[in-house]
Design an enzyme around this catalytic site. Sequence first.
Site, PDB file in Angstrom:
ATOM      1  N   LYS A  27       0.919  -1.132   0.008  1.00  0.00           N
ATOM      2  CA  LYS A  27       0.004   0.111  -0.059  1.00  0.00           C
ATOM      3  C   LYS A  27       0.998   1.210  -0.050  1.00  0.00           C
ATOM      4  O   LYS A  27       1.457   1.395   1.029  1.00  0.00           O
ATOM      5  CB  LYS A  27      -0.687  -0.013   1.356  1.00  0.00           C
ATOM      6  CG  LYS A  27      -1.851   1.250   1.153  1.00  0.00           C
ATOM      7  CD  LYS A  27      -2.749   1.255   2.489  1.00  0.00           C
ATOM      8  CE  LYS A  27      -3.914   2.277   2.352  1.00  0.00           C
ATOM      9  NZ  LYS A  27      -3.211   3.577   1.902  1.00  0.00           N
ATOM     10  N   ASP A  29       1.913   5.159  -0.190  1.00  0.00           N
ATOM     11  CA  ASP A  29       1.505   6.479   0.393  1.00  0.00           C
ATOM     12  C   ASP A  29       1.583   7.548  -0.541  1.00  0.00           C
ATOM     13  O   ASP A  29       2.606   8.236  -0.707  1.00  0.00           O
ATOM     14  CB  ASP A  29       2.082   6.433   1.767  1.00  0.00           C
ATOM     15  CG  ASP A  29       1.350   7.772   2.748  1.00  0.00           C
ATOM     16  OD1 ASP A  29       0.082   8.234   2.128  1.00  0.00           O
ATOM     17  OD2 ASP A  29       1.878   8.202   3.581  1.00  0.00           O
ATOM     18  N   GLU A 168       3.636   1.637   4.652  1.00  0.00           N
ATOM     19  CA  GLU A 168       2.444   1.814   5.339  1.00  0.00           C
ATOM     20  C   GLU A 168       1.455   0.799   5.409  1.00  0.00           C
ATOM     21  O   GLU A 168       1.001   0.758   6.623  1.00  0.00           O
ATOM     22  CB  GLU A 168       1.613   2.943   4.328  1.00  0.00           C
ATOM     23  CG  GLU A 168       0.303   3.541   5.052  1.00  0.00           C
ATOM     24  CD  GLU A 168      -0.547   4.346   4.248  1.00  0.00           C
ATOM     25  OE1 GLU A 168      -1.451   4.908   4.573  1.00  0.00           O
ATOM     26  OE2 GLU A 168      -0.431   4.271   2.841  1.00  0.00           O
TER      27      GLU A 168
END
Length: 466
Positions: A27, A29, A168
């Site tokens: 994931k 950012d 993240e």
Amino acid sequence: MKSHYAPMLAHTADAAFDSKDWIFEVKWDGIRAISYVNKEISIRTRNDKELKYNFPELSELASLAEEVVIDGEIVVINEGKSDFQAVIERAKATRPRDIEIDSKRNPATYVVFDILEQNGKSLLELPLYRRKTILEQNLKEGKHVVLSIFAEEKGKAYFEAAQKKRMEGIIAKKKDSSYEPGTRSHNWLKIKKLKTCDCVILGYTKGRGNRKNAFGSLILGLYERGKAAYVGNVGTGFSAKTLEELMKTLKELETKEGENSIANMVVNKDAVWIKPKLVCEVAYQNVTKDGRLRMPRFRGLRQDKKPEECTIDQIKTSDLAEYTLRRDFDVTPEPTGKESLMNERTFVVQEHHARRLHYDLRLQREGVLRSWAVPKGIPEKIGEKRLAVQTEDHPLEYRKFQGIIPEGQYGAGVVKIWDSGSFGLKTWGEDKIEFALSGQRLKGRYVLARLKKAGKNDWLLLRVKG
């Protein structure tokens, strides 16, 4: 080729998991962007802002693919970690010279993870694993464009690896899922690592059941301008030994003066207040809009920390990303959001002649203006109520903004200040805000109450006695 797609969104999962039916990706950012690669390229945010001018290095897309629509995340990597602030600053830049310098100083990477169209043909209904194959066949990697690396089945190990690299979190995606534009789907799940902060213990709630001889939860606070602000309760993460030992200490520190010195606190009848002498470390998932720690978990007492060191700065964020990405500051005269944080409680009501006349109520909170669009105007008589639709946070400078937002820009039309002043705050909860306005026109108490059965951003604004 379709001209605009809304990106598919993910729900939140509580923990990483293993499954042969899922894949797992990092994931990132950064800024979510869907790119349209034809004779020319267009790189657009979820709010349809064009980004190709802000990230000229991504023009290499034109030589890496043909006749495709692809989905990915634009990131700036610093010290091996995605730097969200850096990528947002790049998206805000308007001067060509600044853009050129930033493209060399903080070059962007476009991490591509999905394909929506190929040669004018929609691929939305194909299963994810098939779309991944087509993506690899139709997009070459370049200096600034890369394919997202994913793992199959081993979600727990992949999440641990992401944590070690200070990422993240990860995204889990079901292999056979179609692409659902604009939908927050349970076929995609975001799994994020927890954050931590040091909090002062302000009190506790009485225990029940198997905790009848201990406490139920600790009442937590962080200092803001010398005053403790309530940030939530923590009731998990305690061993039996910790419960017993901590309860003895809490008893010794009990006081009658707690609740009157705490900001943003809804008093709990079971609350027992203590002198603010203890500091504990708490893990949490994120911070809600009303400043509460979400899913907190006790990690231990901090003997090395003084209570006054537990400040709100640990968790305070001023997220103007949505505001920034919706606007082209080369065109609109609206402020960019560079004013330093202030703690005063000011408000503004702006008369906004957009497609339809409405009034924007903005309350200063945590370094930004929390904003609601009120189609029928602010109620002035006791008992009057109006629908108020929450919109994106605005920068502090917006409280002084008057002018014309040009055609083609988000919110195009004339903006005038209708009223402004200060406000007193009684409570700021996730579903209810009580405050008193003191302006040139508006004076008195108001309540904003979330309409839970309506849209997620729909509130009711009421003028009440007092």
